[in-house]
Design a protein around this motif. Structure first.
Motif, mmCIF file in Angstrom:
data_model
loop_
_atom_site.group_PDB
_atom_site.id
_atom_site.type_symbol
_atom_site.label_atom_id
_atom_site.label_comp_id
_atom_site.label_asym_id
_atom_site.label_seq_id
_atom_site.Cartn_x
_atom_site.Cartn_y
_atom_site.Cartn_z
ATOM 1 N N GLY A 208 2.944 -0.379 12.995
ATOM 2 C CA GLY A 208 3.780 -1.431 13.274
ATOM 3 C C GLY A 208 4.915 -1.607 12.391
ATOM 4 N N ARG A 209 5.357 -0.744 11.547
ATOM 5 C CA ARG A 209 6.418 -0.664 10.709
ATOM 6 C C ARG A 209 7.389 0.259 10.937
ATOM 7 N NH1 ARG A 209 4.698 -0.270 4.928
ATOM 8 N NH2 ARG A 209 6.632 -0.993 4.056
ATOM 9 N N THR B 222 10.585 -2.138 3.744
ATOM 10 C CA THR B 222 11.050 -1.515 5.055
ATOM 11 C C THR B 222 10.847 -2.545 5.954
ATOM 12 O OG1 THR B 222 8.939 -0.312 5.299
ATOM 13 C CG2 THR B 222 10.683 1.002 4.592
ATOM 14 N N GLN B 223 11.614 -2.681 7.139
ATOM 15 C CA GLN B 223 11.710 -3.998 7.913
ATOM 16 C C GLN B 223 10.416 -3.719 8.827
ATOM 17 O OE1 GLN B 223 15.548 -1.955 8.869
ATOM 18 N NE2 GLN B 223 13.991 -1.441 7.570
#
Ligand code: ATP
Ligand code: MG
Lengths: 243, 325
Positions: free
Chosen positions: A17-18, A240-241
């Motif tokens: 999920g990243r 990280t987004q």
């Protein structure tokens, strides 16, 4: 600049999920050293693993080309056969595998003693040693580098080759990377250390899974020192987004 | 004293198996090297050297072997003990009594040769005494054939005296295991040392059960159990290791690695028992597939996936690098 040996375009990698890598574009020319700089956790190792083809690092988007050929769907050993190799940030250890055997994998004619000397390890002391937990971290890094030299690859992905190397020996590692390049190997050189960045022909700076600046090492190093990210318009961030 | 072989063909067949494990004819001809060569329940050849006495007796069902090493004797050449079955079918029952005298030092190379065996059993009952300050190193290597119809059940009761040292290395790497059920129990007196290493490769339907039990009974006694098992196909292994720390400053460690592929199953059951607050026993176990980073490293250095797996497994199964000092 020479023709790009390695060409990455629009690479994206998501895990759990990243978004670990986002819109990465990067070119490494034949026989050049390309330094990849950036803070902890910005995605340098993930990028190297993605290029090498490690398990779990297949890109979700974008492409990786090696001498013009798409390689992003090739298994790791086939990329190795094309001439790509990698020295891991934390090299694996092997029970029952002596240094001598590791340095001659796949090419028994190589002279392992000579390779060891080049990375500052006395052959008589190390050839018979096992590549297991009895080797120190720095010793293990050097053996890994010696193995890369022995392979004479077209592209070497060196992940923090100077990590864990004592300060006095840093020059040795710098020299080895230079010699690799002079022998015709292109190097993607991942490092925190500016000393390493200085020997590069080109450099890129990563932040938050993106490449925020590419250019001459001097230019990128200056940017790195200022700790300013043009992408997030702030301090270089380690985060990280979310994808 | 040497007794010449009663049957040349049995000897020749065993010899060819010996060649495969690197025991040349020369080692068995050498006057300075003690040896025993047994086919089923017959001694084909026995040879003593000063300090080492090897005696063989036929029993009703089996063969009894006595090996005595004189106190203080430092035996330069390893003693070769070869047990084999030259016939494809049969049973072998061996009683082995070993007495290593005080301060003596010796190395045994035991070769169990069942390369031609199709359907057979090999049962070993050993009683071993390593007396005060003596040192015994036993390397027991099995060579089996491809048939897998063999049942191997070695059992040893070993006593390691004060300040004495025992190094044991059991390996079964060539050919099919068949069924293996080992049972070793070692009692270690003060300042004594016992190191047990087991290296086994299981394939097809092989069933492996390893039982190692070390009791550190004396002050400062030390023990190590190191087990390395590689399993492929539908092979199964259970590794039961127990170390008891029963005296002050006793130190024990157990270290089990099993690499499991295909439909194989591995199990490790370590038991740690400490009966003295100043004793310490630790254990580590890892069972699973081959480590991905190891494989990727080897493949990045030019090996195919199969070659990489084979190197990791064969490396793990190699004997420990450290020679007993
Ligand atoms: N397999 C993975 N699954 C989930 N997250 C991961 C995985 N690999 C890396 N990450 C995360 O991705 C980010 C980037 O990691 P990476 O190892 O690429 O950073 P790096 O730039 O090499 O850092 P360092 O300088 O510390 O080596 C980190 O936040 C890390 O936790
Ligand atoms: Mg990293």
């Amino acid at each position: 600049m020479t023709d790009p040996l390695l060409q990455i375009r629009g690479l994206r990698l998501e895990r759990a999920g990243r978004r670990l890598l986002d819109d990465i574009s990067l070119a490494v020319g034949a026989g050049e050293i390309h330094a990849l700089l950036g803070g902890n956790g910005c995605g340098k190792t993930s990028l190297a693993k993605s290029v090498m083809g490690c398990d779990g690092y297949a890109p979700d988007r974008g492409e990786i080309r090696f001498v013009g050929q798409r390689i992003d769907t090739l298994p790791l050993h086939e990329r190795a056969r094309l001439g790509i190799t990698m020295a891991w940030q934390e090299p694996a250890r092997f029970e029952g595998v002596p240094v001598r055997e590791f340095l001659t994998l796949g090419h028994p004619e190589a002279d392992p003693a000579e390779r060891l000397r080049r990375v500052g390890l006395a052959p008589w002391r190390y050839l018979g040693r096992m590549l297991d937990k009895t080797l120190s971290g720095g010793e293990r890094k050097r053996v890994e580098l010696a193995a890369v030299i022995a392979l004479a690859p077209r592209l070497a992905l060196l992940d923090e080759p100077a990590a864990g190397i004592d300060l006095r020996s840093l020059d040795e590692i710098v020299r080895v990377v230079r010699e690799l390049r002079d022998a015709g190997t292109a190097v993607l050189l991942i490092s925190h250390r500016e000393e390493m960045g200085r020997i590069a022909d080109r450099a890129s700076q990563m932040c938050g899974g993106r490449i925020i600046v590419s250019g001459s090492p001097q230019h990128v190093a200056a940017q790195y020192r200022e700790h300013h990210c043009v992408y997030c318009d702030g301090e270089l961030t380690h985060d990280t987004q979310p994808a | 004293m040497t007794r010449s072989p009663p049957d040349g063909s049995a000897l020749a067949r065993l010899q060819s198996a010996l060649d495969r494990v690197g025991v040349t004819d020369a080692a068995l001809q050498d006057a300075d090297t003690a040896h025993l060569l047994v086919d089923a329940h017959r001694a084909l050849s026995v040879h003593d050297v000063p300090g080492v006495e090897v005696q063989v007796r036929r029993r009703l069902l089996g063969i009894a072997v006595d090996v005595r090493v004189q106190p203080g004797a430092q035996i330069a050449n390893p003693v070769h003990l070869c047990f084999g079955l030259s016939n494809p079918f049969g049973a072998q029952r061996v009683r082995l009594d070993v007495d290593i005298g005080e301060g003596a030092s010796v190395r045994f190379l035991a070769h169990c040769l069942f390369a031609r065996t199709r359907h057979a059993s090999h049962r070993m009952r050993a009683r071993i005494q390593v007396r005060r300050d003596a040192q015994l190193s036993i390397e027991e290597g099995h060579v089996h054939g491809a048939a897998g119809g063999i049942v191997v059940t070695p059992r040893a009761r070993i006593s390691v005296g004060p300040g004495a040292r025992l190094f044991s290395d059991f390996s079964l790497l060539q050919g099919r295991v068949g069924r293996l059920r080992s049972d070793y129990r070692v009692d270690v007196a003060e300042q004594g040392l016992a190191e047990l290493a087991v290296r086994v490769r299981g394939r097809a339907e092989d069933r492996i059960e390893l039982n190692d039990h070390i009791r550190l009974n004396g002050i400062g006694a030390r023990g190590l159990v190191k087990t390395r098992v590689a399993l492929t196909d539908r092979a199964q292994a259970v590794v039961r290791s127990t170390t008891e720390g029963n005296a002050a400053d006793a130190r024990g460690h157990m270290d089990c690695t099993e690499i499991v592929k295909d439909q194989a199953q591995g199990e490790s059951v370590p038991v740690v028992r400490v009966g003295d607050p100043k004793a310490q026993v630790t254990h580590e176990a890892a069972i699973g597939t081959v480590d991905q980073t190891q494989l990727e490293t080897l493949m990045a250095h030019g090996l195919t996936p199969d070659q990489a797996i084979e190197l990791v497994i064969s490396g793990m199964l190699r004997p420990a690098a450290t020679e007993p000092a």
